[in-house]
Design an enzyme around this catalytic site. Structure first.
Site, PDB file in Angstrom:
ATOM      1  N   HIS A  50      43.688  40.306   6.550  1.00  0.00           N
ATOM      2  CA  HIS A  50      44.035  39.201   7.456  1.00  0.00           C
ATOM      3  C   HIS A  50      44.971  39.750   8.535  1.00  0.00           C
ATOM      4  O   HIS A  50      45.805  40.629   8.248  1.00  0.00           O
ATOM      5  CB  HIS A  50      44.706  38.076   6.667  1.00  0.00           C
ATOM      6  CG  HIS A  50      44.916  36.836   7.488  1.00  0.00           C
ATOM      7  ND1 HIS A  50      45.929  36.739   8.401  1.00  0.00           N
ATOM      8  CD2 HIS A  50      44.231  35.675   7.555  1.00  0.00           C
ATOM      9  CE1 HIS A  50      45.854  35.544   9.001  1.00  0.00           C
ATOM     10  NE2 HIS A  50      44.831  34.878   8.490  1.00  0.00           N
TER      11      HIS A  50
ATOM     12  N   GLU B  66      38.677  36.528  13.476  1.00  0.00           N
ATOM     13  CA  GLU B  66      39.837  35.688  13.757  1.00  0.00           C
ATOM     14  C   GLU B  66      40.597  36.254  14.957  1.00  0.00           C
ATOM     15  O   GLU B  66      41.464  37.123  14.785  1.00  0.00           O
ATOM     16  CB  GLU B  66      40.752  35.639  12.538  1.00  0.00           C
ATOM     17  CG  GLU B  66      40.090  35.011  11.329  1.00  0.00           C
ATOM     18  CD  GLU B  66      41.125  34.387  10.410  1.00  0.00           C
ATOM     19  OE1 GLU B  66      41.051  33.181  10.192  1.00  0.00           O
ATOM     20  OE2 GLU B  66      42.035  35.097   9.959  1.00  0.00           O
TER      21      GLU B  66
HETATM   22  P1  PGA Z   1      44.899  28.531  11.403  1.00  0.00           P
HETATM   23  O1  PGA Z   1      44.832  29.863  10.516  1.00  0.00           O
HETATM   24  O2  PGA Z   1      43.703  27.685  11.036  1.00  0.00           O
HETATM   25  O3  PGA Z   1      46.193  27.898  11.039  1.00  0.00           O
HETATM   26  O4  PGA Z   1      44.820  28.969  12.833  1.00  0.00           O
HETATM   27  C1  PGA Z   1      43.624  30.519  10.275  1.00  0.00           C
HETATM   28  C2  PGA Z   1      43.869  31.787   9.500  1.00  0.00           C
HETATM   29  O5  PGA Z   1      44.822  32.512   9.808  1.00  0.00           O
HETATM   30  O6  PGA Z   1      43.140  32.102   8.533  1.00  0.00           O
END
Ligand code: PGA
Length: 231
Positions: free
Chosen positions: A102, A151
């Site tokens: 992540h 992401e």
């Molecule tokens: P968020 O986080 O939906 O709060 O933007 C997503 C993530 O970091 O997995």
């Protein structure tokens, strides 16, 4: 099969976890359409609590069809003298999935592509599906990763979700493994979830902030149901 993954990050106390589970299980038991969609395998919900609550959450969710528990990270180390680490062997039988790499782990805890590749291998050894998170083309795709969560850093926790057509364009520009499940994450809410799910290429959503309350999380789950009924 699509995936709705809720990442609680480092949030919640033991008491708050209990309240979340009570509300979630109650709301789910009252929603026949949602229960049916999960039972039919139209999509799967995966909850990623902090590691210390994994056993608790997994045992409360066990037996609810279509709802699983997963981990936020996994050690790249084997069992042994690694104080504080949580190995694949420990997670086996509790977590069905684990995030790997992540962006918060990469940026705040210095996780590298090589460590991510090790984590993917450890997850596979333990029979846990690794979900490799990438911020863009500069993050290497580890061998064996079949779930890729894209992401973009500027979208995480900012409210600036990346428009769905840009996500799909990005997906096409990445060299993804064949047959991979492509997941988007970054400020997804109930009102934006359907934009993503309209694209068959998007295999799921990774949700942070909106997973912290059962009602906002289940509102997104309801969007999964309506999108699966439309297609
Ligand atoms: P968020 O986080 O939906 O709060 O933007 C997503 C993530 O970091 O997995």
């Amino acid at each position: 099969m699509r995936y709705l993954i809720g990442n609680w990050k480092a949030n919640k106390t033991l008491v708050e976890v209990g309240v979340w589970l009570d509300q979630f299980t109650q709301m789910l038991s009252e929603n026949l359409r949602l229960k049916e969609a999960l039972a039919k395998g139209l999509f799967t919900i995966v909850i990623l609590p902090p590691a210390v609550f994994l056993v608790n959450v997994a045992s409360r969710l066990r037996g609810i069809v279509g709802v699983q528990t997963g981990a936020q990270t996994i050690s790249e180390k084997p069992p042994g003298a690694y104080t504080g680490e949580i190995t694949g062997a420990m997670l086996a039988g509790i977590a069905s999935m684990t995030l790997v790499g992540h962006s918060e782990r990469r940026e705040m805890f210095g996780e590298t592509d090589d460590e991510c590749a090790e984590q993917v291998a450890r997850a596979r050894e333990a029979g846990i599906e690794p979900v490799l998170c990438i911020r863009g083309e500069h993050d290497k795709i580890s061998p064996g990763a079949e779930f890729i969560a894209y992401e973009p850093i500027e979208s995480i926790g900012t409210g600036n979700n990346m428009p769905a057509n840009d996500v799909v364009a990005k997906m096409r520009s990445l060299s993804l493994p064949p047959k991979c499940v492509f997941i988007y994450g970054g400020s997804v809410t109930e009102s934006t979830a359907s934009d993503y799910l309209r694209y068959p290429e998007i295999g799921g959503l990774l949700v942070g902030g909106a997973s912290l309350k059962p009602e906002s999380f289940l509102s997104i789950a309801r969007v999964f149901v309506s999108e699966s009924e439309r297609s």
